[in-house]
Write a protein that holds these residues in place. Structure first.
Motif, mmCIF file in Angstrom:
data_model
loop_
_atom_site.group_PDB
_atom_site.id
_atom_site.type_symbol
_atom_site.label_atom_id
_atom_site.label_comp_id
_atom_site.label_asym_id
_atom_site.label_seq_id
_atom_site.Cartn_x
_atom_site.Cartn_y
_atom_site.Cartn_z
ATOM 1 N N VAL A 142 0.965 -1.315 0.233
ATOM 2 C CA VAL A 142 -0.047 -0.337 -0.490
ATOM 3 C C VAL A 142 0.819 1.311 -0.217
ATOM 4 C CG1 VAL A 142 -1.758 1.153 1.457
ATOM 5 C CG2 VAL A 142 -2.451 -0.980 1.080
ATOM 6 N N ILE A 143 1.623 1.049 0.737
ATOM 7 C CA ILE A 143 3.144 2.506 0.853
ATOM 8 C C ILE A 143 3.337 2.712 -0.316
ATOM 9 C CG2 ILE A 143 5.684 3.579 1.969
ATOM 10 C CD1 ILE A 143 3.929 1.778 4.367
ATOM 11 N N LEU A 144 3.813 1.573 -1.263
ATOM 12 C CA LEU A 144 4.216 1.769 -2.454
ATOM 13 C C LEU A 144 3.246 2.630 -3.501
ATOM 14 C CD1 LEU A 144 6.385 -1.722 -1.911
ATOM 15 C CD2 LEU A 144 7.338 0.642 -2.784
ATOM 16 N N CYS A 145 1.992 1.978 -3.115
ATOM 17 C CA CYS A 145 1.067 2.244 -4.391
ATOM 18 C C CYS A 145 0.507 4.171 -4.222
ATOM 19 C CB CYS A 145 0.111 1.880 -4.226
ATOM 20 S SG CYS A 145 -0.418 0.082 -4.225
ATOM 21 N N LEU A 146 1.301 4.109 -2.405
ATOM 22 C CA LEU A 146 1.040 5.732 -2.336
ATOM 23 C C LEU A 146 1.995 6.223 -3.262
ATOM 24 C CD1 LEU A 146 -0.488 8.088 -1.083
ATOM 25 C CD2 LEU A 146 1.008 7.483 1.353
#
Length: 404
Positions: A180-184
């Protein structure tokens, strides 16, 4: 003088798009180990594994065609922004469901299904921007696509290793949070590109019939696509089914699964770097023969419980031609497709690839269930032997036209 040089050779856009490609590849590689491992451990069912794998691929058949039309209507940057933001929202739902103890396999598969719908158009948008950004940076297109594949290769090393370590040390929930952090981060970069775009004045009026007519008028490009599509028979099935089943059957751990995928990624990285440096020296049909032969070798070493070091070394060797081959295919499509039909040409290619992947991921899942790992790999090996013969036959007319 410095200001003029920067204006003429603006490398910021190409660096941003390549950074997005790197992060997107890292997320995908993390998924390659996280999704099958999560499904296999939580359900102990190869059928659910096949369903989850099917859910990651089948939507691309339709979204590739939808994406090509939307790119031409809304523009590349806007389509990219919509797709990346949608994926962030969907992927963030998975760790939320795990925390709420409602992460049912059918629900996770459904989320992955909708997330996958936006993945292919987002990737096509980034690829469509590459020729323009390459011109702004005064870089040959083959160098940009080679760097892209090299980044994909190095992320194929980092992603599985990181995924295997995070899962082993902290568990799957933390791995989903990392995704999720990478997608952000991807959405933040997409927003920067979107804000710097030149607004589209009017929609592109071309149709898929126009793209198909242009494709059939270019026999070399058509032959490249037809020779490449069978490669996807062992596309997502490799990471989502065969490798996890191999590791599970011979009772290896998640870390070894990560090492296998990392070895292939390292080989692909080296092959792509070489292509970026010397892309004009490559001949497509010769490289296709080498690439299919390498795929056959990668299947052969998984048929027996060989020493781990031997399997890792052979898998890494198999990645070498793949990195160069993937970069060359994208370079040929981007350089030979007409600009006004580039998005739809990519859509046709991606839809064909997704159709083959989605069909064969179910076929391979059923074969694994019915006949076991060895017989499944034997069937795949025979099929690739036939493909090698077809590639050798096509090589007789070896004449790769010059590409940028």
């Amino acid at each position: 003088m410095v200001a003029n040089t920067e204006t003429k050779y603006n490398r910021t856009p190409v660096r941003l798009i390549l950074t997005m490609e790197a992060l997107s590849s890292l997320v995908n590689q993390l998924f390659q180990i996280l999704l099958p491992w999560y499904i296999l451990v939580s359900t102990d069912s190869v059928i659910w594994l096949g369903i989850a794998g099917f859910a990651t691929i089948m939507p691309s058949i339709f979204s590739s065609l939808w994406g090509g039309a939307v790119i031409d209507r809304l523009g590349r940057s806007k389509t990219m922004m919509i797709c990346e933001a949608s994926q962030l929202i969907l992927i963030a739902a998975i760790p939320t469901l795990i925390i709420l103890d409602y992460a049912k396999p059918w629900l996770i598969s459904a989320i992955i299904f909708f997330s996958a719908f936006f993945d292919e158009p987002g990737q096509m948008s980034r690829q469509s921007l590459m020729p323009t950004y390459a011109r702004l940076a005064a870089m040959p297109l083959h160098r940009v696509t080679g760097i892209r594949e090299a980044l994909d290769g190095i992320m194929a090393v980092a992603g599985p290793l990181a995924g295997g370590l995070i899962i082993a040390l902290y568990g799957t929930l933390q791995a989903w949070v990392c995704a999720v952090i990478l997608c952000l981060a991807i959405v933040i970069i997409a927003l920067k590109i979107f804000n710097a775009r030149k607004p589209r004045i009017k929609p592109n009026p071309t149709t898929y019939k126009t793209a198909w007519d242009n494709l059939t008028k270019d026999p070399f490009l058509l032959k490249v696509i037809l020779i490449t599509l069978p490669l996807f028979i062992l596309g997502q099935s490799w990471e989502l089914l065969i490798l996890p089943s191999y590791v599970h059957e011979f009772k290896h751990g998640s870390l070894f699964l990560g090492l296998l995928e990392a070895a292939f990624g390292l080989g692909a990285f080296i092959g792509a770097v070489y292509y970026a440096a010397a892309g004009k020296k490559f001949k497509f049909f010769t490289l296709s023969v080498i690439n299919y032969s390498a795929y056959a070798l990668s299947v052969l070493v998984l048929m027996y419980n060989l020493p781990k070091t031997l399997v890792i070394a052979a898998t890494g060797l198999c990645g070498l031609p793949f990195g160069a081959f993937s970069a060359m295919v994208i370079t040929i499509i981007l350089s030979r497709a007409q600009e006004e039909t580039r998005g739809k040409t990519l859509g046709l290619f991606a839809a064909g690839a997704a159709f083959i992947e989605s069909v064969f991921i179910l076929v391979i899942a059923l074969l694994l269930k019915i006949s076991g790992l060895f017989n499944t790999l034997l069937a795949v090996l025979i099929f690739f032997a036939l493909l090698i013969g077809a590639a050798v036959w096509a090589r007789r007319s070896e004449a790769t036209p010059p590409i940028n």
